[in-house]
Design a protein around this motif. Sequence first.
Motif, short mmCIF file in Angstrom:
data_model
loop_
_atom_site.label_atom_id
_atom_site.label_comp_id
_atom_site.label_asym_id
_atom_site.label_seq_id
_atom_site.Cartn_x
_atom_site.Cartn_y
_atom_site.Cartn_z
N LEU A 168 -107.74 -28.94 41.22
CA LEU A 168 -107.53 -27.52 40.94
C LEU A 168 -108.79 -26.88 40.37
CD1 LEU A 168 -103.96 -27.55 39.30
CD2 LEU A 168 -104.57 -27.15 41.69
N ASP A 210 -107.01 -21.72 38.66
CA ASP A 210 -105.64 -22.23 38.86
C ASP A 210 -105.17 -23.05 37.66
OD1 ASP A 210 -105.76 -21.01 41.28
OD2 ASP A 210 -105.89 -22.85 42.48
N LYS A 257 -101.86 -22.41 35.43
CA LYS A 257 -100.87 -23.48 35.28
C LYS A 257 -100.60 -23.81 33.82
CE LYS A 257 -100.05 -28.31 36.60
NZ LYS A 257 -100.57 -29.48 37.34
#
Length: 207
Positions: free
Chosen positions: A161, A165, A169
């Motif tokens: 990732l 991102d 998250k």
Amino acid sequence: MTRTAIATAYLIDDDSITLELMSGIVESTGVEPVCFSSAEAFLDAYSPRPCECVITDMRMPGVSGLQLHKVLQQRYAVPPPLIIVTGYAEVSAAVEAMKQGAFDFVEKPINGHQFLEKLQAALSLSRQLHQQRLHLATREARIALLTPKEQEVLQAVLDGLPSKDIAGKLNLSVRTVENHRARIMEKLRVNSAMELMRDFMMPVASR
């Protein structure tokens, strides 16, 4: 040569005659045989060595050879190479065990030449596995230096990732993620993302 460098073959069979036969073959090559009459006794005594293999009868009272293989896989991230000793009628089960990660099998009556070939091949693999075991121990020790949040960021990085991102998250700002990544690189002693992926996504050697 120090004792820790001696190659070891763990021999497990409830039949004392077979155990004595295997022990004699192993000892003739300079490998140290360590004998057990049950898988349970072996499991109680076992600790990994730098050069080792396990040779176990398939059918035994209590824990069978196949069950022993599964236990070793569950207990150890890098289990020792395991050779199953089997009768003709059990070959298909031994082949299935190899598909599940067992190193090899030998049939009874034991052919000394074939037995030694497979023993030496297992010990050769064991030396590679020991290096992986050392790498894993070093890796785990370094990861233990990370905070829980840093470990979460590390896992996300290893999952591929990007920082944006990861921020979404973990409900962090991108800047905070970048700061975490910098500290992770410092604590894990790596200089690039490529080095991080190489050292902390280390595959286990094929059997």
